[in-house]
Design a protein around this motif. Structure first.
Motif, mmCIF file in Angstrom:
data_model
loop_
_atom_site.group_PDB
_atom_site.id
_atom_site.type_symbol
_atom_site.label_atom_id
_atom_site.label_comp_id
_atom_site.label_asym_id
_atom_site.label_seq_id
_atom_site.Cartn_x
_atom_site.Cartn_y
_atom_site.Cartn_z
ATOM 1 N N PRO A 20 9.609 58.989 -10.371
ATOM 2 C CA PRO A 20 9.795 59.854 -11.555
ATOM 3 C C PRO A 20 11.213 60.405 -11.659
ATOM 4 C CG PRO A 20 7.867 60.518 -10.302
ATOM 5 C CD PRO A 20 8.514 59.445 -9.519
ATOM 6 N N GLU A 21 11.855 60.670 -10.501
ATOM 7 C CA GLU A 21 13.211 61.230 -10.523
ATOM 8 C C GLU A 21 14.190 60.264 -11.197
ATOM 9 O OE1 GLU A 21 11.321 61.092 -7.837
ATOM 10 O OE2 GLU A 21 10.959 63.181 -7.304
ATOM 11 N N SER A 43 21.277 68.484 -13.270
ATOM 12 C CA SER A 43 19.941 68.575 -12.702
ATOM 13 C C SER A 43 19.404 67.195 -12.340
ATOM 14 C CB SER A 43 19.032 69.283 -13.700
ATOM 15 O OG SER A 43 17.709 68.902 -13.533
ATOM 16 N N SER A 99 21.261 65.671 -9.356
ATOM 17 C CA SER A 99 20.887 66.349 -8.105
ATOM 18 C C SER A 99 19.497 65.924 -7.659
ATOM 19 C CB SER A 99 20.881 67.866 -8.289
ATOM 20 O OG SER A 99 22.112 68.316 -8.726
ATOM 21 N N MET A 100 18.601 65.765 -8.633
ATOM 22 C CA MET A 100 17.225 65.451 -8.280
ATOM 23 C C MET A 100 17.110 64.057 -7.683
ATOM 24 S SD MET A 100 14.024 66.184 -10.719
ATOM 25 C CE MET A 100 14.222 67.910 -11.047
ATOM 26 N N ILE A 117 19.234 62.646 -5.652
ATOM 27 C CA ILE A 117 19.846 62.522 -4.316
ATOM 28 C C ILE A 117 18.807 62.543 -3.183
ATOM 29 C CG2 ILE A 117 21.412 63.662 -2.688
ATOM 30 C CD1 ILE A 117 23.152 64.417 -5.071
ATOM 31 N N PRO A 118 17.841 63.498 -3.163
ATOM 32 C CA PRO A 118 16.864 63.464 -2.065
ATOM 33 C C PRO A 118 16.028 62.193 -2.059
ATOM 34 C CG PRO A 118 16.782 65.563 -3.199
ATOM 35 C CD PRO A 118 17.624 64.667 -4.028
ATOM 36 N N VAL A 119 15.746 61.623 -3.242
ATOM 37 C CA VAL A 119 14.972 60.378 -3.289
ATOM 38 C C VAL A 119 15.781 59.250 -2.664
ATOM 39 C CG1 VAL A 119 13.740 58.795 -4.802
ATOM 40 C CG2 VAL A 119 13.847 61.200 -5.357
ATOM 41 N N ARG A 168 17.966 59.606 -0.382
ATOM 42 C CA ARG A 168 18.036 59.823 1.057
ATOM 43 C C ARG A 168 16.723 59.484 1.749
ATOM 44 N NH1 ARG A 168 18.257 64.765 2.822
ATOM 45 N NH2 ARG A 168 18.901 64.136 4.894
ATOM 46 N N HIS A 169 15.594 59.917 1.160
ATOM 47 C CA HIS A 169 14.337 59.851 1.908
ATOM 48 C C HIS A 169 13.525 58.593 1.629
ATOM 49 C CE1 HIS A 169 14.732 63.779 3.675
ATOM 50 N NE2 HIS A 169 14.998 64.310 2.497
#
Lengths: 181, 181
Positions: free
Chosen positions: B72-73, B128, B131-132, B134-136, B138-139
């Motif tokens: 979704p991100e 926004s 930024s949202m 970036i964690p996807v 990474r993980h």
């Protein structure tokens, strides 16, 4: 506007077609108190919200297995909230000084420029940090207390960023008045 | 402004201790072309960058197992890029119309207000969305092509948000001139 002739009124409407023109039509000093007061009120709100946002992450019980420090995104959120809190303390102090003694901290010009730039910056960084925390909340396996703390902190960070967006409008308006007057 | 007496002019210079005061001291119409041209240039950059950001996500080969639509991100990032592209096309068209015919699309007043609000909004939403993502990145376990596409798209979205932040400054300046003059 009640006693203005129709021709003058239409002329005025052409030159300043804005709902905010009253604050410009009045003199600079008479429009100051309301702007100063709303500024101080917004700074106070930002201070409280940043503090609560940082506190809700920091207050997760340290006995639990997972801490917010295990996730870089939450550390980012925490640091941004702390910085926003410190900046709000400074701005609130300056705002109160301005009302009481009319500027003892720094010159009005420097303060207008730095306020506008820093408000803009803090607003963007807060939006960024709260957005970055959302995927971690969704995907990572968080414990109950950390999950609640992260939700609270992210929501309040988002609200704080809206407050800073409003502060940016106010300080941008003050800066534009300084540039143009 | 041409007929101002020297005393009034020096008085004016004391009141406006700003590096930008030249654009105000000159008349409104003579300062327009440079603002219009830099506006059109920034809109063009924003258009190209939004397009590349959306394209890099959309161009991931559909034969691979994972698509960007699984996250979704990334869908959010894609939609924001498309919206920012459409808005940039509109603003670029309006900017060129302004230079050529001086505003045939809508009145200057409405355009100044909507430009400022939408620039601000698109800037925040782009920050926004990038930024949202970036964690996807990474993980999540992304395949090589999707990983590269996500990195590209996120970086370019971030640059686009900086461009929109600059556009906000320009349109805010135009709006302030409208409110105060």
């Amino acid at each position: 506007m009640a006693g203005v002739s129709p021709a003058a009124a239409s002329n005025l409407a052409q030159q300043t077609p804005s709902p905010f023109s009253f604050s410009v039509a009045s003199t600079r000093w008479s429009s100051r108190p309301s702007i100063h007061l709303s500024n101080v009120f917004l700074r106070f709100l930002a201070l409280v919200f940043s503090f609560v946002s940082a506190l809700s992450l920091a207050a997760v019980s340290p006995n639990k297995e997972t801490q917010f420090t295990d996730y870089p995104e939450f550390i980012y959120c925490f640091i941004v909230s702390i910085l926003s809190f410190i900046y709000s303390v400074f701005q609130l102090f300056k705002g109160i000084c301005d009302i009481a003694h009319r500027g003892i901290l720094m010159s009005d010009m420097i303060s207008d420029y730095t306020s506008f730039i820093l408000d803009q910056l803090v607003g963007y960084v807060l939006i960024s940090s709260s957005s970055m925390a959302i995927p971690v909340i969704r995907h990572a396996q968080l414990t109950g207390s950390l999950w609640r703390a992260a939700i609270t902190s992210t929501t309040i960070s988002f609200v704080t960023s809206l407050i800073f967006a409003t502060c940016t409008l106010l300080s941008g308006y003050k800066l534009c008045k300084r540039i143009i007057w």
